[in-house]
Design a protein around this motif. Structure first.
Motif, PDB file in Angstrom:
ATOM      1  N   LEU A 146       0.834  -1.205   0.000  1.00 57.86           N
ATOM      2  CA  LEU A 146       0.000   0.000   0.000  1.00 57.86           C
ATOM      3  C   LEU A 146       0.867   1.252   0.000  1.00 57.86           C
ATOM      4  O   LEU A 146       0.593   2.214  -0.733  1.00 57.86           O
ATOM      5  N   VAL A 147       1.909   1.242   0.819  1.00 62.69           N
ATOM      6  CA  VAL A 147       2.799   2.401   0.878  1.00 62.69           C
ATOM      7  C   VAL A 147       3.437   2.663  -0.483  1.00 62.69           C
ATOM      8  O   VAL A 147       3.504   3.810  -0.944  1.00 62.69           O
ATOM      9  N   ARG A 148       3.885   1.615  -1.126  1.00 60.92           N
ATOM     10  CA  ARG A 148       4.527   1.784  -2.428  1.00 60.92           C
ATOM     11  C   ARG A 148       3.541   2.362  -3.445  1.00 60.92           C
ATOM     12  O   ARG A 148       3.891   3.251  -4.228  1.00 60.92           O
ATOM     13  N   THR A 149       2.295   1.878  -3.435  1.00 62.90           N
ATOM     14  CA  THR A 149       1.282   2.388  -4.357  1.00 62.90           C
ATOM     15  C   THR A 149       1.007   3.870  -4.112  1.00 62.90           C
ATOM     16  O   THR A 149       0.945   4.676  -5.043  1.00 62.90           O
ATOM     17  N   LEU A 150       0.863   4.233  -2.835  1.00 64.34           N
ATOM     18  CA  LEU A 150       0.581   5.630  -2.508  1.00 64.34           C
ATOM     19  C   LEU A 150       1.754   6.539  -2.872  1.00 64.34           C
ATOM     20  O   LEU A 150       1.558   7.675  -3.305  1.00 64.34           O
ATOM     21  N   ARG A 151       2.953   6.045  -2.693  1.00 63.06           N
ATOM     22  CA  ARG A 151       4.130   6.829  -3.074  1.00 63.06           C
ATOM     23  C   ARG A 151       4.173   7.028  -4.593  1.00 63.06           C
ATOM     24  O   ARG A 151       4.501   8.110  -5.081  1.00 63.06           O
ATOM     25  N   ASP A 152       3.860   5.949  -5.340  1.00 67.89           N
ATOM     26  CA  ASP A 152       3.822   6.068  -6.797  1.00 67.89           C
ATOM     27  C   ASP A 152       2.793   7.103  -7.244  1.00 67.89           C
ATOM     28  O   ASP A 152       2.950   7.750  -8.288  1.00 67.89           O
ATOM     29  N   LEU A 153       1.733   7.257  -6.457  1.00 68.51           N
ATOM     30  CA  LEU A 153       0.697   8.238  -6.773  1.00 68.51           C
ATOM     31  C   LEU A 153       1.052   9.637  -6.290  1.00 68.51           C
ATOM     32  O   LEU A 153       0.295  10.585  -6.505  1.00 68.51           O
ATOM     33  N   GLY A 154       2.196   9.766  -5.633  1.00 68.55           N
ATOM     34  CA  GLY A 154       2.678  11.087  -5.267  1.00 68.55           C
ATOM     35  C   GLY A 154       2.372  11.554  -3.865  1.00 68.55           C
ATOM     36  O   GLY A 154       2.637  12.711  -3.530  1.00 68.55           O
ATOM     37  N   LEU A 155       1.807  10.705  -3.027  1.00 65.61           N
ATOM     38  CA  LEU A 155       1.510  11.132  -1.661  1.00 65.61           C
ATOM     39  C   LEU A 155       2.787  11.184  -0.835  1.00 65.61           C
ATOM     40  O   LEU A 155       3.704  10.369  -1.001  1.00 65.61           O
ATOM     41  N   GLY A 156       2.817  12.147   0.082  1.00 65.22           N
ATOM     42  CA  GLY A 156       3.961  12.283   0.965  1.00 65.22           C
ATOM     43  C   GLY A 156       3.894  11.296   2.117  1.00 65.22           C
ATOM     44  O   GLY A 156       2.821  10.791   2.479  1.00 65.22           O
ATOM     45  N   LEU A 157       5.030  11.051   2.720  1.00 61.78           N
ATOM     46  CA  LEU A 157       5.097  10.059   3.793  1.00 61.78           C
ATOM     47  C   LEU A 157       4.264  10.426   5.022  1.00 61.78           C
ATOM     48  O   LEU A 157       3.650   9.532   5.624  1.00 61.78           O
ATOM     49  N   ALA A 194      -6.223  14.017  -5.528  1.00 63.49           N
ATOM     50  CA  ALA A 194      -6.682  14.213  -6.912  1.00 63.49           C
ATOM     51  C   ALA A 194      -6.917  15.694  -7.188  1.00 63.49           C
ATOM     52  O   ALA A 194      -6.580  16.206  -8.271  1.00 63.49           O
ATOM     53  N   ASP A 195      -7.501  16.407  -6.216  1.00 64.87           N
ATOM     54  CA  ASP A 195      -7.719  17.847  -6.383  1.00 64.87           C
ATOM     55  C   ASP A 195      -6.393  18.584  -6.530  1.00 64.87           C
ATOM     56  O   ASP A 195      -6.269  19.511  -7.347  1.00 64.87           O
ATOM     57  N   ALA A 196      -5.421  18.170  -5.721  1.00 61.24           N
ATOM     58  CA  ALA A 196      -4.107  18.805  -5.810  1.00 61.24           C
ATOM     59  C   ALA A 196      -3.458  18.553  -7.169  1.00 61.24           C
ATOM     60  O   ALA A 196      -2.822  19.440  -7.756  1.00 61.24           O
ATOM     61  N   LEU A 197      -3.639  17.343  -7.679  1.00 58.58           N
ATOM     62  CA  LEU A 197      -3.094  17.024  -9.001  1.00 58.58           C
ATOM     63  C   LEU A 197      -3.777  17.845 -10.084  1.00 58.58           C
ATOM     64  O   LEU A 197      -3.136  18.245 -11.062  1.00 58.58           O
ATOM     65  N   GLU A 220      -5.598   6.845  10.600  1.00 60.54           N
ATOM     66  CA  GLU A 220      -5.940   8.141  11.180  1.00 60.54           C
ATOM     67  C   GLU A 220      -6.666   9.012  10.147  1.00 60.54           C
ATOM     68  O   GLU A 220      -7.370   9.952  10.505  1.00 60.54           O
ATOM     69  N   SER A 221      -6.481   8.687   8.889  1.00 61.41           N
ATOM     70  CA  SER A 221      -7.171   9.376   7.797  1.00 61.41           C
ATOM     71  C   SER A 221      -7.777   8.326   6.882  1.00 61.41           C
ATOM     72  O   SER A 221      -7.151   7.294   6.589  1.00 61.41           O
ATOM     73  N   ALA A 222      -9.011   8.586   6.428  1.00 60.68           N
ATOM     74  CA  ALA A 222      -9.688   7.645   5.531  1.00 60.68           C
ATOM     75  C   ALA A 222      -9.070   7.741   4.139  1.00 60.68           C
ATOM     76  O   ALA A 222      -8.875   8.835   3.605  1.00 60.68           O
ATOM     77  N   LEU A 223      -8.768   6.595   3.555  1.00 65.87           N
ATOM     78  CA  LEU A 223      -8.136   6.561   2.244  1.00 65.87           C
ATOM     79  C   LEU A 223      -8.964   7.280   1.177  1.00 65.87           C
ATOM     80  O   LEU A 223      -8.406   8.039   0.373  1.00 65.87           O
ATOM     81  N   PRO A 224     -10.299   7.107   1.093  1.00 69.34           N
ATOM     82  CA  PRO A 224     -11.069   7.825   0.057  1.00 69.34           C
ATOM     83  C   PRO A 224     -10.915   9.340   0.155  1.00 69.34           C
ATOM     84  O   PRO A 224     -10.790  10.027  -0.859  1.00 69.34           O
ATOM     85  N   ALA A 225     -10.939   9.866   1.382  1.00 71.28           N
ATOM     86  CA  ALA A 225     -10.802  11.312   1.551  1.00 71.28           C
ATOM     87  C   ALA A 225      -9.412  11.775   1.133  1.00 71.28           C
ATOM     88  O   ALA A 225      -9.255  12.822   0.488  1.00 71.28           O
ATOM     89  N   VAL A 226      -8.393  10.992   1.489  1.00 70.26           N
ATOM     90  CA  VAL A 226      -7.033  11.336   1.102  1.00 70.26           C
ATOM     91  C   VAL A 226      -6.881  11.295  -0.417  1.00 70.26           C
ATOM     92  O   VAL A 226      -6.278  12.181  -1.025  1.00 70.26           O
ATOM     93  N   ALA A 227      -7.443  10.258  -1.035  1.00 70.73           N
ATOM     94  CA  ALA A 227      -7.355  10.136  -2.492  1.00 70.73           C
ATOM     95  C   ALA A 227      -8.040  11.309  -3.182  1.00 70.73           C
ATOM     96  O   ALA A 227      -7.523  11.863  -4.162  1.00 70.73           O
ATOM     97  N   ALA A 228      -9.211  11.715  -2.673  1.00 73.64           N
ATOM     98  CA  ALA A 228      -9.936  12.838  -3.274  1.00 73.64           C
ATOM     99  C   ALA A 228      -9.132  14.133  -3.149  1.00 73.64           C
ATOM    100  O   ALA A 228      -9.036  14.914  -4.104  1.00 73.64           O
TER     101      ALA A 228
END
Length: 328
Positions: free
Chosen positions: A55-66, A87-90, A76-84
């Motif tokens: 999961l960490v590797r996938t999220l890193r490939d998508l550009g999320l910070g550590l 995506a807005d930042a992208l 501590e944070s819901a994955l759908p909210a983080v992904a949304a």
């Protein structure tokens, strides 16, 4: 797979495709924690560590910070909210990159100097409010003032560019050129004279769209038929246009009316005006405006011929490069 199986850092690296150094780094950050240690004190990890590192590797490939990734894997944070949110930042980054690409293409096409590059970049980066102020100042100079604001409200709206939030490169390029026109004091003055003339003509009952409709109606068939602007047939068309124009402006048919007509054609036919309308259509995503370039050119030549002879054609007020569009 046995749920009690424990893996070394090397095992995790082989199973996840990460380097040993990266796995150790993630472990030191607490993103993946050891389940136990062997007698030598080396860290051992459970089966869940493999899934977590995937999961960490996938999220890193998508550009999320550590820091964000740690919040996700710790729930501590819901994955759908983080992904949304990501995506807005992208989306913002994509718009910035497209804007930069458009600026560079515009500069390459123009062969711009360093000074022009700076201007193009500044105009392309203006915020929505800044663009609105620039165009507002321009249109105030053209249509503002007592008796003008209400009369030209519709025309003003139709001449207002509205660059989309996510413009195409050609729209950005068109906006930059349009903004440069809007900052041209001479062009602003030309449109102001056009507005003043039209306001005066409307005061005697000239219905819109006025001159453009007359030119299309009377000169269009002559152009389509290939009539020589220096011919007797062309002179008849000119007389018909002058008659119609004199009636619409409330004046007697005279040489002054003819001269005024030719002058109006020249102002309406300024190439900058036509270019503004072309750029406006691109920025706003409209169909290209209908051109009356051929008719305006032909009528200007014919008017010059019928007034002072065909030797004046070369000096006629409306030339091939000065062809306008109907309305504004």
């Amino acid at each position: 797979m046995n749920g009690d199986t424990l893996y070394s850092i090397g095992d995790l690296a082989r199973r996840t495709g990460l380097t040993v150094k990266t796995v150790r780094y993630y472990s030191d950050l607490g993103i993946v924690s050891p389940a136990d240690r062997n007698p030598a004190g080396h860290r051992r990890y459970g089966v869940d560590a493999v899934a977590r590192l995937d999961l960490v590797r996938t999220l890193r490939d998508l550009g999320l910070g550590l820091p964000v990734i740690r919040q996700v894997v710790e729930r501590e944070s819901a994955l759908p909210a983080v992904a949304a949110a990501h995506a807005d930042a992208l989306d913002v980054q994509i718009r910035v990159l497209r804007l930069r690409r458009a600026v560079l293409r515009a500069v390459a096409r123009r062969g711009a100097t360093p000074e022009e590059l700076t201007l193009v970049h500044q105009l392309a980066r203006l915020s929505t409010d800044e663009r609105s102020r620039l165009i507002g100042d321009f249109l105030d100079g053209v249509f503002g003032g007592p008796g003008f604001d209400a009369r030209f409200a519709g025309v003003r709206r139709s001449m207002t560019p509205e660059l989309p939030d996510d413009p195409e490169p050609e729209q950005v390029d068109a906006w930059v050129e349009l903004a440069e026109l809007a900052m041209d004091d001479d062009f602003r003055g030309l449109l102001r004279r056009l507005a003043e003339e039209e306001a005066a003509e409307a005061g005697v009952g000239w219905p819109r769209p006025g001159l453009a409709a007359v030119v299309r109606e009377l000169a269009g068939p002559a152009v389509a038929a290939g009539i020589d602007p220096g011919s007797a047939a062309a002179a008849d068309v000119v007389e018909a246009v002058v008659d119609r124009y004199a009636g619409l402006v409330g004046g007697d048919r005279s040489d002054s009316v003819r001269a005024r007509l030719v002058e109006r054609l020249a102002v309406l036919g300024d190439p900058r005006r036509e270019r503004y309308l072309e750029l406006l259509a691109v920025v706003n995503g409209w169909a290209a405006p209908e051109s009356w370039a051929a008719e305006a050119e032909w009528l200007g030549q014919a008017a010059g011929c019928s007034a002072v002879g065909c030797s004046a054609v070369g000096r006629c007020a409306v030339g091939r490069s000065a062809a306008g569009r109907g309305g504004w």
